[in-house]
Design a protein around this motif. Structure first.
Motif, mmCIF file in Angstrom:
data_model
loop_
_atom_site.group_PDB
_atom_site.id
_atom_site.type_symbol
_atom_site.label_atom_id
_atom_site.label_comp_id
_atom_site.label_asym_id
_atom_site.label_seq_id
_atom_site.Cartn_x
_atom_site.Cartn_y
_atom_site.Cartn_z
ATOM 1 N N LYS A 89 15.986 -75.691 24.978
ATOM 2 C CA LYS A 89 16.258 -74.930 23.834
ATOM 3 C C LYS A 89 17.338 -73.694 24.171
ATOM 4 O O LYS A 89 18.198 -73.227 23.341
ATOM 5 C CB LYS A 89 15.167 -74.328 22.998
ATOM 6 N N VAL A 90 16.847 -73.120 25.396
ATOM 7 C CA VAL A 90 17.782 -72.028 25.755
ATOM 8 C C VAL A 90 19.105 -72.272 26.176
ATOM 9 O O VAL A 90 19.878 -71.622 25.721
ATOM 10 C CB VAL A 90 17.176 -71.244 27.064
ATOM 11 N N SER A 91 19.264 -73.576 26.692
ATOM 12 C CA SER A 91 20.582 -74.046 27.201
ATOM 13 C C SER A 91 21.496 -74.333 25.594
ATOM 14 O O SER A 91 22.645 -74.104 25.889
ATOM 15 C CB SER A 91 20.562 -75.147 27.823
ATOM 16 N N LEU A 92 20.770 -74.679 24.718
ATOM 17 C CA LEU A 92 21.446 -74.964 23.481
ATOM 18 C C LEU A 92 21.998 -73.593 23.012
ATOM 19 O O LEU A 92 23.080 -73.574 22.360
ATOM 20 C CB LEU A 92 20.678 -75.818 22.498
ATOM 21 N N GLU A 93 21.091 -72.570 22.909
ATOM 22 C CA GLU A 93 21.249 -71.451 22.402
ATOM 23 C C GLU A 93 22.410 -70.318 23.028
ATOM 24 O O GLU A 93 22.838 -69.866 22.578
ATOM 25 C CB GLU A 93 19.971 -70.500 22.381
ATOM 26 N N ASN A 94 22.261 -70.636 24.377
ATOM 27 C CA ASN A 94 23.468 -69.953 25.204
ATOM 28 C C ASN A 94 24.652 -70.606 25.457
ATOM 29 O O ASN A 94 25.539 -70.296 26.288
ATOM 30 C CB ASN A 94 22.746 -69.243 26.587
ATOM 31 N N GLY A 95 24.888 -71.892 25.207
ATOM 32 C CA GLY A 95 25.878 -72.645 25.305
ATOM 33 C C GLY A 95 26.498 -73.140 26.613
ATOM 34 O O GLY A 95 27.276 -73.372 26.721
ATOM 35 N N THR A 96 25.063 -73.528 27.217
ATOM 36 C CA THR A 96 25.261 -74.040 28.617
ATOM 37 C C THR A 96 24.795 -75.710 28.496
ATOM 38 O O THR A 96 24.991 -76.369 29.520
ATOM 39 C CB THR A 96 24.494 -73.561 29.697
ATOM 40 N N PHE A 97 24.130 -76.247 27.579
ATOM 41 C CA PHE A 97 23.840 -77.439 27.508
ATOM 42 C C PHE A 97 24.786 -78.529 27.545
ATOM 43 O O PHE A 97 26.018 -78.579 26.824
ATOM 44 C CB PHE A 97 23.101 -77.758 26.072
ATOM 45 N N ALA A 98 24.901 -79.306 28.577
ATOM 46 C CA ALA A 98 25.714 -80.527 28.582
ATOM 47 C C ALA A 98 25.224 -81.687 28.036
ATOM 48 O O ALA A 98 26.036 -82.580 27.430
ATOM 49 C CB ALA A 98 26.329 -80.504 29.890
ATOM 50 N N LYS A 99 23.948 -82.369 28.438
ATOM 51 C CA LYS A 99 23.396 -83.506 28.107
ATOM 52 C C LYS A 99 21.913 -83.386 28.479
ATOM 53 O O LYS A 99 21.470 -82.854 29.556
ATOM 54 C CB LYS A 99 23.997 -84.712 28.245
ATOM 55 N N LEU A 100 21.060 -84.517 27.891
ATOM 56 C CA LEU A 100 19.658 -84.601 28.441
ATOM 57 C C LEU A 100 19.358 -85.993 28.418
ATOM 58 O O LEU A 100 19.982 -86.777 27.379
ATOM 59 C CB LEU A 100 18.661 -83.971 26.964
ATOM 60 N N THR A 101 18.836 -86.456 29.391
ATOM 61 C CA THR A 101 18.530 -87.987 29.450
ATOM 62 C C THR A 101 17.011 -88.289 30.118
ATOM 63 O O THR A 101 16.682 -87.595 30.877
ATOM 64 C CB THR A 101 19.393 -88.659 30.693
ATOM 65 N N LEU A 154 17.635 -82.522 32.331
ATOM 66 C CA LEU A 154 18.563 -81.642 31.804
ATOM 67 C C LEU A 154 19.771 -81.320 32.524
ATOM 68 O O LEU A 154 19.442 -80.717 33.377
ATOM 69 C CB LEU A 154 17.631 -80.220 31.197
ATOM 70 N N PHE A 155 21.048 -81.560 31.890
ATOM 71 C CA PHE A 155 21.984 -81.080 32.656
ATOM 72 C C PHE A 155 22.529 -79.822 31.990
ATOM 73 O O PHE A 155 22.965 -80.012 30.713
ATOM 74 C CB PHE A 155 23.017 -82.307 32.649
ATOM 75 N N THR A 156 22.777 -78.804 32.448
ATOM 76 C CA THR A 156 23.556 -77.687 32.088
ATOM 77 C C THR A 156 24.688 -77.419 33.168
ATOM 78 O O THR A 156 24.864 -77.781 33.989
ATOM 79 C CB THR A 156 22.458 -76.473 31.965
ATOM 80 N N THR A 157 25.525 -76.202 32.480
ATOM 81 C CA THR A 157 26.516 -75.850 33.310
ATOM 82 C C THR A 157 25.796 -74.615 34.470
ATOM 83 O O THR A 157 26.643 -74.416 35.322
ATOM 84 C CB THR A 157 27.502 -74.902 32.454
ATOM 85 N N GLU A 158 24.710 -74.509 34.302
ATOM 86 C CA GLU A 158 24.115 -73.567 35.064
ATOM 87 C C GLU A 158 23.225 -74.027 36.289
ATOM 88 O O GLU A 158 22.969 -73.668 37.370
ATOM 89 C CB GLU A 158 23.060 -72.577 34.382
ATOM 90 N N PHE A 159 22.568 -75.211 35.932
ATOM 91 C CA PHE A 159 21.637 -76.109 36.939
ATOM 92 C C PHE A 159 21.506 -77.559 36.153
ATOM 93 O O PHE A 159 21.657 -77.537 34.846
ATOM 94 C CB PHE A 159 20.409 -75.147 37.000
ATOM 95 N N ASP A 160 20.977 -78.503 37.008
ATOM 96 C CA ASP A 160 20.139 -79.337 36.407
ATOM 97 C C ASP A 160 18.676 -79.197 36.646
ATOM 98 O O ASP A 160 18.017 -78.780 37.677
ATOM 99 C CB ASP A 160 20.819 -80.749 37.317
ATOM 100 N N LEU A 161 18.036 -79.893 35.486
ATOM 101 C CA LEU A 161 16.623 -79.498 35.871
ATOM 102 C C LEU A 161 15.743 -81.039 35.465
ATOM 103 O O LEU A 161 16.066 -81.556 34.411
ATOM 104 C CB LEU A 161 16.120 -78.500 34.791
ATOM 105 N N THR A 162 15.256 -81.354 36.618
ATOM 106 C CA THR A 162 14.447 -82.710 36.494
ATOM 107 C C THR A 162 13.162 -82.498 36.237
ATOM 108 O O THR A 162 12.406 -81.897 36.868
ATOM 109 C CB THR A 162 14.740 -83.583 37.759
ATOM 110 N N TYR A 163 12.676 -83.072 34.972
ATOM 111 C CA TYR A 163 11.249 -83.191 34.826
ATOM 112 C C TYR A 163 10.544 -84.405 35.330
ATOM 113 O O TYR A 163 11.355 -85.592 34.958
ATOM 114 C CB TYR A 163 10.937 -83.043 33.331
ATOM 115 N N LYS A 164 9.674 -84.383 36.118
ATOM 116 C CA LYS A 164 9.339 -85.902 36.736
ATOM 117 C C LYS A 164 7.820 -85.959 36.898
ATOM 118 O O LYS A 164 7.086 -85.147 37.301
ATOM 119 C CB LYS A 164 9.804 -85.669 38.365
#
Length: 131
Positions: free
Chosen positions: A15-27, A90-100
């Motif tokens: 949600k934060v990445s969507l709000e601040n414009g850094t969201f690339a994609k989620l898989t 979660l792929f963003t322009t600031e970081f990739d975050l993996t929930y595993k």
């Protein structure tokens, strides 16, 4: 649902990445065994001048697309954590975050260097239109 709290923490980053414009994609990926549902791809879309999420369910023989609000997408995706998916990225322009989830179903979240240098064009256009 046993993973609601930890996935909620992960989804708050979405949600934060969507709000601040850094969201690339989620898989959602890495299934348990050979399942009919192979991946869920999430990307932003504009519906009725509102930012929403397109969930593309990739099955072995077909694809199904659903459109959800950002909040309702959380509950829809939560249904698939641990059954059949063991990871969400979660792929963003600031970081990739993996929930595993590991074999014992312990949750880890790993932040890595970003894979994408540009946010989703839909996000950029949407945020520009709101200025």
């Amino acid at each position: 649902m046993p993973f609601k709290e930890s996935f909620s923490e992960f989804y708050s980053k979405v949600k934060v990445s969507l709000e601040n414009g850094t969201f690339a994609k989620l898989t959602l990926a890495k299934t348990i065994g050979n399942t009919e549902l192979m991946n869920i791809y999430v990307r932003p879309v504009i519906e009725d001048n509102d930012l929403q999420l397109e969930l593309k369910f990739k099955f072995q023989k077909e694809e199904i697309v659903e459109i959800h609000t950002i909040d309702s997408a959380f509950n829809r995706l939560l249904e698939f954590i641990n059954n059949p998916f063991l990871s969400a990225i979660l792929f963003t322009t600031e970081f990739d975050l993996t929930y595993k989830l590991n074999k014992k179903r312990a949750v880890s979240m790993i932040e890595q260097f970003p894979s994408f240098t540009h946010a989703s064009p839909v996000i950029i256009d949407y945020l520009e239109s709101k200025k």
